[in-house]
Write a protein that holds these residues in place. Structure first.
Motif, PDB file in Angstrom:
ATOM      1  N   SER A  69       0.851  -1.192   0.000  1.00  0.00           N
ATOM      2  CA  SER A  69       0.000   0.000   0.000  1.00  0.00           C
ATOM      3  C   SER A  69       0.884   1.238   0.000  1.00  0.00           C
ATOM      4  O   SER A  69       2.089   1.171   0.305  1.00  0.00           O
ATOM      5  CB  SER A  69      -0.893   0.014   1.241  1.00  0.00           C
ATOM      6  OG  SER A  69      -0.099   0.141   2.421  1.00  0.00           O
ATOM      7  N   HIS A  85       3.785   9.166  -3.570  1.00  0.00           N
ATOM      8  CA  HIS A  85       2.722   9.067  -4.574  1.00  0.00           C
ATOM      9  C   HIS A  85       3.132   9.730  -5.879  1.00  0.00           C
ATOM     10  O   HIS A  85       2.850   9.215  -6.974  1.00  0.00           O
ATOM     11  CB  HIS A  85       1.442   9.705  -4.045  1.00  0.00           C
ATOM     12  CG  HIS A  85       0.287   9.583  -4.998  1.00  0.00           C
ATOM     13  ND1 HIS A  85      -0.028  10.575  -5.918  1.00  0.00           N
ATOM     14  CD2 HIS A  85      -0.612   8.579  -5.200  1.00  0.00           C
ATOM     15  CE1 HIS A  85      -1.069  10.194  -6.636  1.00  0.00           C
ATOM     16  NE2 HIS A  85      -1.446   8.993  -6.221  1.00  0.00           N
ATOM     17  N   GLN A  99      -0.907  -0.352 -10.485  1.00  0.00           N
ATOM     18  CA  GLN A  99      -1.763  -0.227  -9.307  1.00  0.00           C
ATOM     19  C   GLN A  99      -2.997  -1.096  -9.466  1.00  0.00           C
ATOM     20  O   GLN A  99      -3.644  -1.093 -10.518  1.00  0.00           O
ATOM     21  CB  GLN A  99      -2.179   1.229  -9.086  1.00  0.00           C
ATOM     22  CG  GLN A  99      -2.951   1.449  -7.785  1.00  0.00           C
ATOM     23  CD  GLN A  99      -3.259   2.916  -7.544  1.00  0.00           C
ATOM     24  OE1 GLN A  99      -3.359   3.699  -8.492  1.00  0.00           O
ATOM     25  NE2 GLN A  99      -3.430   3.293  -6.286  1.00  0.00           N
ATOM     26  N   ASP A 100      -3.298  -1.861  -8.430  1.00  0.00           N
ATOM     27  CA  ASP A 100      -4.477  -2.712  -8.432  1.00  0.00           C
ATOM     28  C   ASP A 100      -5.727  -1.861  -8.269  1.00  0.00           C
ATOM     29  O   ASP A 100      -5.831  -1.059  -7.335  1.00  0.00           O
ATOM     30  CB  ASP A 100      -4.380  -3.730  -7.297  1.00  0.00           C
ATOM     31  CG  ASP A 100      -5.506  -4.741  -7.350  1.00  0.00           C
ATOM     32  OD1 ASP A 100      -6.567  -4.469  -6.755  1.00  0.00           O
ATOM     33  OD2 ASP A 100      -5.329  -5.794  -7.993  1.00  0.00           O
ATOM     34  N   ALA A 101      -6.664  -2.026  -9.171  1.00  0.00           N
ATOM     35  CA  ALA A 101      -7.868  -1.188  -9.165  1.00  0.00           C
ATOM     36  C   ALA A 101      -8.736  -1.428  -7.945  1.00  0.00           C
ATOM     37  O   ALA A 101      -9.413  -0.507  -7.468  1.00  0.00           O
ATOM     38  CB  ALA A 101      -8.680  -1.440 -10.437  1.00  0.00           C
ATOM     39  N   ASP A 102      -8.749  -2.627  -7.420  1.00  0.00           N
ATOM     40  CA  ASP A 102      -9.612  -2.945  -6.273  1.00  0.00           C
ATOM     41  C   ASP A 102      -8.978  -2.545  -4.946  1.00  0.00           C
ATOM     42  O   ASP A 102      -9.566  -1.806  -4.158  1.00  0.00           O
ATOM     43  CB  ASP A 102      -9.945  -4.441  -6.269  1.00  0.00           C
ATOM     44  CG  ASP A 102     -10.754  -4.844  -7.493  1.00  0.00           C
ATOM     45  OD1 ASP A 102     -11.581  -4.016  -7.956  1.00  0.00           O
ATOM     46  OD2 ASP A 102     -10.558  -5.965  -7.993  1.00  0.00           O
ATOM     47  N   SER A 103      -7.767  -3.023  -4.687  1.00  0.00           N
ATOM     48  CA  SER A 103      -7.128  -2.752  -3.396  1.00  0.00           C
ATOM     49  C   SER A 103      -6.385  -1.426  -3.364  1.00  0.00           C
ATOM     50  O   SER A 103      -6.059  -0.932  -2.286  1.00  0.00           O
ATOM     51  CB  SER A 103      -6.144  -3.874  -3.070  1.00  0.00           C
ATOM     52  OG  SER A 103      -5.046  -3.860  -3.976  1.00  0.00           O
ATOM     53  N   GLN A 104      -6.121  -0.851  -4.533  1.00  0.00           N
ATOM     54  CA  GLN A 104      -5.318   0.367  -4.670  1.00  0.00           C
ATOM     55  C   GLN A 104      -3.857   0.162  -4.272  1.00  0.00           C
ATOM     56  O   GLN A 104      -3.098   1.117  -4.168  1.00  0.00           O
ATOM     57  CB  GLN A 104      -5.919   1.521  -3.839  1.00  0.00           C
ATOM     58  CG  GLN A 104      -7.309   1.934  -4.274  1.00  0.00           C
ATOM     59  CD  GLN A 104      -7.326   2.438  -5.726  1.00  0.00           C
ATOM     60  OE1 GLN A 104      -6.620   3.388  -6.054  1.00  0.00           O
ATOM     61  NE2 GLN A 104      -8.119   1.811  -6.569  1.00  0.00           N
ATOM     62  N   HIS A 105      -3.469  -1.074  -4.041  1.00  0.00           N
ATOM     63  CA  HIS A 105      -2.076  -1.369  -3.735  1.00  0.00           C
ATOM     64  C   HIS A 105      -1.238  -1.274  -5.006  1.00  0.00           C
ATOM     65  O   HIS A 105      -1.727  -1.491  -6.114  1.00  0.00           O
ATOM     66  CB  HIS A 105      -1.935  -2.764  -3.134  1.00  0.00           C
ATOM     67  CG  HIS A 105      -2.405  -2.837  -1.719  1.00  0.00           C
ATOM     68  ND1 HIS A 105      -2.198  -3.934  -0.913  1.00  0.00           N
ATOM     69  CD2 HIS A 105      -3.081  -1.938  -0.950  1.00  0.00           C
ATOM     70  CE1 HIS A 105      -2.724  -3.725   0.280  1.00  0.00           C
ATOM     71  NE2 HIS A 105      -3.278  -2.527   0.278  1.00  0.00           N
ATOM     72  N   TYR A 106       0.029  -0.963  -4.808  1.00  0.00           N
ATOM     73  CA  TYR A 106       0.957  -0.871  -5.935  1.00  0.00           C
ATOM     74  C   TYR A 106       1.764  -2.165  -6.034  1.00  0.00           C
ATOM     75  O   TYR A 106       2.079  -2.787  -5.022  1.00  0.00           O
ATOM     76  CB  TYR A 106       1.893   0.324  -5.754  1.00  0.00           C
ATOM     77  CG  TYR A 106       1.194   1.645  -5.874  1.00  0.00           C
ATOM     78  CD1 TYR A 106       1.054   2.277  -7.106  1.00  0.00           C
ATOM     79  CD2 TYR A 106       0.649   2.270  -4.750  1.00  0.00           C
ATOM     80  CE1 TYR A 106       0.396   3.500  -7.221  1.00  0.00           C
ATOM     81  CE2 TYR A 106      -0.009   3.488  -4.847  1.00  0.00           C
ATOM     82  CZ  TYR A 106      -0.131   4.097  -6.083  1.00  0.00           C
ATOM     83  OH  TYR A 106      -0.796   5.300  -6.196  1.00  0.00           O
TER      84      TYR A 106
END
Length: 299
Positions: A69, A85, A99-106
């Motif tokens: 994250s 960021h 970036q993962d669209a669901d978790s917003q993790h990179y």
């Protein structure tokens, strides 16, 4: 004036039309007043610092397992989330991060993975272990070599000798014993392949009684495997070659697979082959350093 400690700026003296110079410290000068020679240098420093920060963010993401994250990554690299960021946005544009669209993790992007694959293809254990061979030869004054697992058994592919070498009948291309050489025992203990065991079983079946007597009577091969696995290396005294002792340690690739073995040997009278002795410690240390260069990270 370029190279001066101060710059001059005109100020009014109170007399119409008259101006005089007043010194101003250059440390407080605004960017637009920089001389032509100073401006590019300042820009270069800024670009270098920016690149260093971007690489720190990318390496931080890698060291966190390749996925994290924003807050976790910012804490890891010691920067504010807002600053991290901004750099992540640039890395995403370049395909190095996604970036993962669901978790917003990179997580590491395609370009980063392609760079990793290219680096792994260059991870040649023989080339990487060469400096280790030289250090062992010079620091311990021992004969040392790197061997890989060939079709016929452990095969020497790189060989280094000290100024006063020990006379041994092995050279580049020599195939070593699976059971009675330290090198072979490391392969037997740490490379879990059917062909390795088959070579060991064939060698055991053909061995003379006096050699077989050196091994466990009921469970010779598995006993050797357990011994190597417990120690993380192998040592022999006067088994493969009379009057010669040896210490061998594994080289692992980025997947954790044994890919080569680093071995040091010498005349038994002056060679400490103890598992916890200085030679064994040095061989293990060099083997671990070479493994790290191939991307190996102990679990």
């Amino acid at each position: 004036m370029a190279g001066s400690e101060f710059f001059a700026r005109p100020v009014s003296t109170g007399t119409p039309g008259a101006l005089q110079s007043k010194p101003m410290n250059k440390k407080t000068v605004s960017p637009e007043l920089l001389t032509p020679a100073q401006a590019p240098a300042r820009e270069r420093r800024a670009r270098v610092q920016s690149a260093e920060t971007g690489m720190a963010v990318l390496k931080g993401l890698s060291r966190l397992g390749g996925r994290a994250s924003l807050s976790t990554l910012a804490a890891h690299v010691g920067q504010s989330p807002a600053k991290v960021h901004r750099y992540l946005a640039s890395l995403v544009e370049q395909g190095l991060v996604a970036q993962d669209a669901d978790s917003q993790h990179y997580h590491l992007g395609l370009e980063a993975m392609l760079i990793g694959v290219a680096a792994m293809r260059q991870a040649d254990p023989v080339r990487i272990a060469e400096p280790s061979l030289v250090r062992l030869r010079e620091q311990l004054e021992v004969t040392c070599f790197v061997a890989v697992m060939g079709n016929m058994g452990p095969t020497i592919v790189r060989f280094e000798e000290p100024g006063l070498p020990v006379t041994v009948n092995v050279r580049v291309g020599s195939v070593l014993s699976m059971l009675w050489s330290a090198t072979g025992r490391v392969f037997l203990g740490l490379l879990d392949e059917s062909r390795v065991r088959a070579l060991a079983e064939a060698e055991l079946a053909a061995a003379p009684r006096e050699l077989r007597a050196q091994l466990d009577r009921d469970d010779a091969i598995d006993a050797l495997r357990r011994e190597v696995q417990a120690a993380g290396c192998a040592t022999v005294r006067d088994t493969n070659l009379k009057g010669i002792s040896a210490v061998a340690a594994p080289l692992y690739d980025y997947t954790g697979r044994l890919c080569a073995v680093l071995t040091a040997l010498g005349a038994t009278g002056g060679f400490d082959a103890a598992i916890d002795g200085p030679i064994a410690k040095a061989v293990r240390r060099e083997a671990m350093a070479a493994s790290a260069q191939m991307g190996y990270a102990p679990g």
